[in-house]
Design a protein around this motif. Structure first.
Motif, mmCIF file in Angstrom:
data_model
loop_
_atom_site.group_PDB
_atom_site.id
_atom_site.type_symbol
_atom_site.label_atom_id
_atom_site.label_comp_id
_atom_site.label_asym_id
_atom_site.label_seq_id
_atom_site.Cartn_x
_atom_site.Cartn_y
_atom_site.Cartn_z
ATOM 1 N N ILE A 157 0.835 -1.202 0.000
ATOM 2 C CA ILE A 157 0.000 0.000 0.000
ATOM 3 C C ILE A 157 0.872 1.255 0.000
ATOM 4 O O ILE A 157 0.638 2.202 -0.753
ATOM 5 C CB ILE A 157 -0.945 0.000 1.216
ATOM 6 N N ALA A 158 1.904 1.250 0.840
ATOM 7 C CA ALA A 158 2.792 2.416 0.928
ATOM 8 C C ALA A 158 3.499 2.671 -0.403
ATOM 9 O O ALA A 158 3.633 3.827 -0.834
ATOM 10 C CB ALA A 158 3.818 2.207 2.043
ATOM 11 N N ARG A 159 3.928 1.613 -1.046
ATOM 12 C CA ARG A 159 4.641 1.778 -2.324
ATOM 13 C C ARG A 159 3.723 2.286 -3.420
ATOM 14 O O ARG A 159 4.097 3.167 -4.205
ATOM 15 C CB ARG A 159 5.280 0.452 -2.738
ATOM 16 N N ARG A 160 2.520 1.728 -3.503
ATOM 17 C CA ARG A 160 1.601 2.186 -4.535
ATOM 18 C C ARG A 160 1.193 3.634 -4.287
ATOM 19 O O ARG A 160 1.069 4.422 -5.232
ATOM 20 C CB ARG A 160 0.375 1.266 -4.588
ATOM 21 N N ARG A 161 1.011 4.000 -3.028
ATOM 22 C CA ARG A 161 0.654 5.387 -2.727
ATOM 23 C C ARG A 161 1.762 6.335 -3.180
ATOM 24 O O ARG A 161 1.489 7.373 -3.812
ATOM 25 C CB ARG A 161 0.400 5.548 -1.228
ATOM 26 N N ALA A 162 2.998 5.989 -2.889
ATOM 27 C CA ALA A 162 4.118 6.838 -3.290
ATOM 28 C C ALA A 162 4.214 6.933 -4.809
ATOM 29 O O ALA A 162 4.470 8.006 -5.366
ATOM 30 C CB ALA A 162 5.418 6.290 -2.701
ATOM 31 N N GLN A 163 4.005 5.804 -5.488
ATOM 32 C CA GLN A 163 4.061 5.777 -6.944
ATOM 33 C C GLN A 163 2.991 6.683 -7.548
ATOM 34 O O GLN A 163 3.269 7.476 -8.459
ATOM 35 C CB GLN A 163 3.869 4.346 -7.442
#
Length: 230
Positions: A157-163
């Motif tokens: 979730i954190a990675r997709r949000r940053a992306q």
């Protein structure tokens, strides 16, 4: 097999795109995120009003739109993908509307046949690092290097949000978590090419390691299999 093939599979937001692109660059191979091909078709379906449950109509749409992938290391995505006279950027491909339907589009047998044929043609032309959800199991089952890249739910979730935020896409964290959960469910339960590790895949959990570490691991695996260090 005349060219090195590295197949990287895994669930949404596990880091496949970042890792695959870096591995390809280090090894001098071509990079292709196959998910972008399905997302481009989903985008075209939205903008043409094509029924996403109609596999034959979607396959015709892909054919009529002349959807094409050109591998280009200088492009932001690592390749250029066009269709119906439009070049897709990350904002197009990662929009919430596309994300909501891409699993349905990808589950259509007619669509998967067309995409797999195209992906195999690309892999036959040069050394390739290909990322997706059925690369090691279906698209390139004879690839000498197969990776299943996963990560914890929170990390994904954190990675997709940053992306998404980096691409200028507004993010609602609760909705994002729901979208990832639903994508996981659809990917793992679809009748055609469900998401699962290939039997001979190396499973790498990237929850607590950065992309550079994962790239090192994959390149070491490739070197052990091929006898080359890139």
């Amino acid at each position: 097999m005349s060219h090195l093939q590295i197949a990287i599979d895994g669930p949404a937001a596990a880091g496949k795109t970042t890792v695959a692109r870096a591995v390809a660059q280090r090894l001098g191979a071509l990079y292709l995120d196959t998910g972008a091909m399905y997302r481009a078709l989903a985008y075209l379906a939205l903008h043409s009003g094509t029924d996403v449950d109609n596999g034959a109509a979607l396959a015709r749409l892909a054919n009529d739109a002349h959807t094409n992938v050109t591998l280009d290391a200088s492009a932001p995505l690592g390749f250029r993908i066009t269709g119906a006279g439009h070049e897709f950027d990350e904002r197009d491909l990662q929009s919430a509307e596309v994300t909501a339907i891409v699993s349905t589009v990808a589950a259509q047998p007619e669509v998967r046949r067309a995409m797999v044929d195209a992906q195999r043609r690309i892999a036959g032309e040069s050394a390739v690092v290909m990322a997706g959800r059925d690369i090691g199991t279906v698209v390139l089952p004879d690839a000498p290097v197969k990776i299943y890249l996963t990560a914890s739910h929170a990390a994904r979730i954190a990675r997709r949000r940053a992306q998404l935020e980096h691409s200028g896409v507004d993010v609602d964290q609760r909705r994002l978590a729901q979208e990832i959960d639903e994508r996981d469910r659809l990917d793992r339960t679809r009748a055609i090419s469900p998401l699962e590790p290939a039997r001979d895949a190396h499973v790498i959990d990237s929850s607590d390691v950065d992309a550079a570490n994962v790239v090192d691991q994959i390149c070491a695996i490739a070197a052990s299999v091929t006898g080359k260090n890139g």
